[in-house]
Design a protein around this motif. Structure first.
Motif, PDB file in Angstrom:
ATOM      1  N   LEU A 194       7.373 -32.447  -2.252  1.00  0.00           N
ATOM      2  CA  LEU A 194       7.114 -33.762  -2.833  1.00  0.00           C
ATOM      3  C   LEU A 194       6.751 -34.771  -1.737  1.00  0.00           C
ATOM      4  O   LEU A 194       5.772 -35.504  -1.858  1.00  0.00           O
ATOM      5  CB  LEU A 194       8.340 -34.244  -3.601  1.00  0.00           C
ATOM      6  CG  LEU A 194       8.275 -35.675  -4.145  1.00  0.00           C
ATOM      7  CD1 LEU A 194       7.229 -35.779  -5.242  1.00  0.00           C
ATOM      8  CD2 LEU A 194       9.641 -36.102  -4.650  1.00  0.00           C
ATOM      9  N   ILE A 195       7.519 -34.789  -0.683  1.00  0.00           N
ATOM     10  CA  ILE A 195       7.276 -35.736   0.413  1.00  0.00           C
ATOM     11  C   ILE A 195       5.917 -35.481   1.058  1.00  0.00           C
ATOM     12  O   ILE A 195       5.188 -36.417   1.379  1.00  0.00           O
ATOM     13  CB  ILE A 195       8.418 -35.675   1.444  1.00  0.00           C
ATOM     14  CG1 ILE A 195       9.701 -36.250   0.813  1.00  0.00           C
ATOM     15  CG2 ILE A 195       8.062 -36.420   2.727  1.00  0.00           C
ATOM     16  CD1 ILE A 195      10.965 -35.990   1.613  1.00  0.00           C
ATOM     17  N   SER A 196       5.549 -34.218   1.194  1.00  0.00           N
ATOM     18  CA  SER A 196       4.258 -33.911   1.821  1.00  0.00           C
ATOM     19  C   SER A 196       3.080 -34.412   0.984  1.00  0.00           C
ATOM     20  O   SER A 196       2.010 -34.680   1.515  1.00  0.00           O
ATOM     21  CB  SER A 196       4.128 -32.405   2.083  1.00  0.00           C
ATOM     22  OG  SER A 196       3.963 -31.696   0.875  1.00  0.00           O
ATOM     23  N   LYS A 197       3.284 -34.561  -0.325  1.00  0.00           N
ATOM     24  CA  LYS A 197       2.214 -35.027  -1.215  1.00  0.00           C
ATOM     25  C   LYS A 197       2.211 -36.547  -1.401  1.00  0.00           C
ATOM     26  O   LYS A 197       1.277 -37.093  -1.973  1.00  0.00           O
ATOM     27  CB  LYS A 197       2.338 -34.346  -2.579  1.00  0.00           C
ATOM     28  CG  LYS A 197       2.091 -32.861  -2.513  1.00  0.00           C
ATOM     29  CD  LYS A 197       2.317 -32.194  -3.831  1.00  0.00           C
ATOM     30  CE  LYS A 197       2.105 -30.683  -3.653  1.00  0.00           C
ATOM     31  NZ  LYS A 197       2.374 -29.953  -4.854  1.00  0.00           N
ATOM     32  N   ALA A 198       3.254 -37.204  -0.929  1.00  0.00           N
ATOM     33  CA  ALA A 198       3.355 -38.654  -1.119  1.00  0.00           C
ATOM     34  C   ALA A 198       2.432 -39.388  -0.144  1.00  0.00           C
ATOM     35  O   ALA A 198       2.158 -38.907   0.956  1.00  0.00           O
ATOM     36  CB  ALA A 198       4.802 -39.099  -0.894  1.00  0.00           C
TER      37      ALA A 198
ATOM     38  N   VAL B  24       1.198 -42.149   2.634  1.00  0.00           N
ATOM     39  CA  VAL B  24       1.795 -42.743   3.824  1.00  0.00           C
ATOM     40  C   VAL B  24       2.491 -44.046   3.417  1.00  0.00           C
ATOM     41  O   VAL B  24       2.061 -44.736   2.496  1.00  0.00           O
ATOM     42  CB  VAL B  24       0.708 -42.983   4.899  1.00  0.00           C
ATOM     43  CG1 VAL B  24       1.248 -43.786   6.065  1.00  0.00           C
ATOM     44  CG2 VAL B  24       0.141 -41.662   5.365  1.00  0.00           C
ATOM     45  N   ASP B  25       3.565 -44.369   4.097  1.00  0.00           N
ATOM     46  CA  ASP B  25       4.387 -45.558   3.852  1.00  0.00           C
ATOM     47  C   ASP B  25       5.212 -45.486   2.563  1.00  0.00           C
ATOM     48  O   ASP B  25       5.726 -46.496   2.100  1.00  0.00           O
ATOM     49  CB  ASP B  25       3.561 -46.848   3.871  1.00  0.00           C
ATOM     50  CG  ASP B  25       3.152 -47.235   5.281  1.00  0.00           C
ATOM     51  OD1 ASP B  25       3.874 -46.853   6.228  1.00  0.00           O
ATOM     52  OD2 ASP B  25       2.123 -47.898   5.430  1.00  0.00           O
ATOM     53  N   THR B  26       5.355 -44.288   1.992  1.00  0.00           N
ATOM     54  CA  THR B  26       6.274 -44.112   0.865  1.00  0.00           C
ATOM     55  C   THR B  26       7.689 -44.085   1.423  1.00  0.00           C
ATOM     56  O   THR B  26       7.972 -43.385   2.392  1.00  0.00           O
ATOM     57  CB  THR B  26       5.984 -42.800   0.105  1.00  0.00           C
ATOM     58  OG1 THR B  26       4.655 -42.855  -0.405  1.00  0.00           O
ATOM     59  CG2 THR B  26       6.972 -42.595  -1.029  1.00  0.00           C
ATOM     60  N   HIS B  27       8.580 -44.855   0.819  1.00  0.00           N
ATOM     61  CA  HIS B  27       9.980 -44.920   1.251  1.00  0.00           C
ATOM     62  C   HIS B  27      10.808 -44.005   0.353  1.00  0.00           C
ATOM     63  O   HIS B  27      10.694 -44.057  -0.868  1.00  0.00           O
ATOM     64  CB  HIS B  27      10.504 -46.361   1.160  1.00  0.00           C
ATOM     65  CG  HIS B  27      11.815 -46.538   1.838  1.00  0.00           C
ATOM     66  ND1 HIS B  27      11.919 -46.859   3.168  1.00  0.00           N
ATOM     67  CD2 HIS B  27      13.079 -46.418   1.380  1.00  0.00           C
ATOM     68  CE1 HIS B  27      13.196 -46.942   3.503  1.00  0.00           C
ATOM     69  NE2 HIS B  27      13.914 -46.674   2.431  1.00  0.00           N
TER      70      HIS B  27
ATOM     71  N   GLU C 292      17.563 -41.738   4.275  1.00  0.00           N
ATOM     72  CA  GLU C 292      16.482 -42.636   3.888  1.00  0.00           C
ATOM     73  C   GLU C 292      15.462 -42.668   5.011  1.00  0.00           C
ATOM     74  O   GLU C 292      15.765 -42.441   6.174  1.00  0.00           O
ATOM     75  CB  GLU C 292      16.968 -44.034   3.539  1.00  0.00           C
ATOM     76  CG  GLU C 292      17.335 -44.909   4.713  1.00  0.00           C
ATOM     77  CD  GLU C 292      17.636 -46.318   4.274  1.00  0.00           C
ATOM     78  OE1 GLU C 292      16.782 -46.950   3.616  1.00  0.00           O
ATOM     79  OE2 GLU C 292      18.729 -46.786   4.590  1.00  0.00           O
ATOM     80  N   GLY C 293      14.241 -42.885   4.617  1.00  0.00           N
ATOM     81  CA  GLY C 293      13.170 -42.943   5.598  1.00  0.00           C
ATOM     82  C   GLY C 293      11.834 -43.164   4.926  1.00  0.00           C
ATOM     83  O   GLY C 293      11.716 -43.152   3.700  1.00  0.00           O
ATOM     84  N   ARG C 294      10.851 -43.331   5.750  1.00  0.00           N
ATOM     85  CA  ARG C 294       9.505 -43.618   5.266  1.00  0.00           C
ATOM     86  C   ARG C 294       8.551 -42.554   5.814  1.00  0.00           C
ATOM     87  O   ARG C 294       8.635 -42.188   6.984  1.00  0.00           O
ATOM     88  CB  ARG C 294       9.085 -45.002   5.736  1.00  0.00           C
ATOM     89  CG  ARG C 294       7.761 -45.463   5.195  1.00  0.00           C
ATOM     90  CD  ARG C 294       7.482 -46.867   5.608  1.00  0.00           C
ATOM     91  NE  ARG C 294       7.296 -46.902   7.057  1.00  0.00           N
ATOM     92  CZ  ARG C 294       7.240 -48.001   7.770  1.00  0.00           C
ATOM     93  NH1 ARG C 294       7.376 -49.162   7.198  1.00  0.00           N
ATOM     94  NH2 ARG C 294       7.049 -47.958   9.053  1.00  0.00           N
ATOM     95  N   LYS C 295       7.672 -42.078   4.956  1.00  0.00           N
ATOM     96  CA  LYS C 295       6.657 -41.132   5.395  1.00  0.00           C
ATOM     97  C   LYS C 295       5.625 -41.893   6.219  1.00  0.00           C
ATOM     98  O   LYS C 295       5.090 -42.904   5.795  1.00  0.00           O
ATOM     99  CB  LYS C 295       5.977 -40.460   4.200  1.00  0.00           C
ATOM    100  CG  LYS C 295       4.937 -39.455   4.644  1.00  0.00           C
ATOM    101  CD  LYS C 295       4.305 -38.772   3.478  1.00  0.00           C
ATOM    102  CE  LYS C 295       3.223 -37.845   3.970  1.00  0.00           C
ATOM    103  NZ  LYS C 295       2.540 -37.190   2.884  1.00  0.00           N
TER     104      LYS C 295
END
Length: 122
Positions: free
Chosen positions: A75-79, A81-84, A118-121
């Motif tokens: 999921l994160i890899s498809k989000a 940039v700047d997705t929190h 927590e973090g941001r892509k």
């Protein structure tokens, strides 16, 4: 445009059903059990699960967390940039600590252990 998405995943809750073949199953178990009661409601000193079953349940729960980790990675890899992201849980789980299995309505150190990331892509 900003948006908020909440995912509530059940895989890490009992009965940890990625591979149900060898797991003991008790219908309706959602909370903590210290011991089983007999058919008449009389308390018994018998353990709810024996040590081997408790170990198997813990191993299966770890496998479900690893599975969810892979799903979240995809999921994160498809989000964009700047997705929190915030990843957390509502409770921990006992696997024999103090003779308990499960979670709530008790206050136990293991039930209060909750992951929080927590973090941001970028």
């Amino acid at each position: 445009e900003p948006s908020f998405h909440f995912l509530n995943l059940g895989e890490t809750h009992y009965p940890y059903m990625l591979d149900p073949k060898s797991l003991p199953h008790i219908s309706g178990v959602h909370g903590v059990f210290k011991r089983m009661d007999d058919e008449l409601g009389q308390a018994s000193d018998d353990r709810f699960f024996d040590d081997d079953q408790m170990k198997d349940l813990h191993t299966q729960q770890v496998k479900t967390v690893e599975y969810v980790d892979q799903v979240l990675d995809a999921l994160i890899s498809k989000a964009p940039v700047d997705t929190h992201f915030i990843i957390t849980a509502d409770h921990g789980e006992c696997f024999g600590e103090g003779g308990y299995f499960g979670h709530g309505p008790i206050v136990h150190e293991k039930v209060l252990e909750v992951p929080f990331l927590e973090g941001r892509k970028r």
